[in-house]
Design a protein around this motif. Sequence first.
Motif: not given
Length: 177
Positions: A3-12
């Motif tokens: 989750t944290s990785f995909t959340e970071q990816l979504s926000k870049i």
Amino acid sequence: MTTSFTEQLSKINASTENRNRMRDFVLQHPEVLKDLITFGTDLNNKNHHKGVWIIEMLAEHQTELLFPFADKICETISKYKNDSAIRGMSRVAYFLGTTKSIKLTEFQHEKLVEICLDWLIRDERVACKVYAMKTLQHFGKKEPWIADELKDIVSRDYASQSAGYKAAAREVLGKRR
């Protein structure tokens, strides 16, 4: 998915700094590579193009990391609609198709040839067409029919295309200015 990785990816955003940071994170944490591929090939995800940005960077720097996921990439590559994702995937196709560090299966090879020909024929942006040309030029060294088809398409479309397209086309056609 992590989750944290995909959340970071979504926000870049598209900044080089953000893309480099995410690429480096994946290189340092290869366990998230599967999540990245899933994210970047999920065309229902409105941010899938952000995953493609990182996949593209990995393809350029360490193509062999993508080999376990080459089937998934090749199954999805023709379905992209987002211009940013298509451009990125054209580079992924180029790096997968031209690297010496992996050997494509017949399925993977056929899918890459098919989409590169499609990109050349369709109304795509110049960068995508240029990478398609380069990929097909590489494949055409071993398969004359690909070289012939590439030359036919490029010659036919040459006059109506941009300066960038024409520069790449001259290289493919072996012509000087």
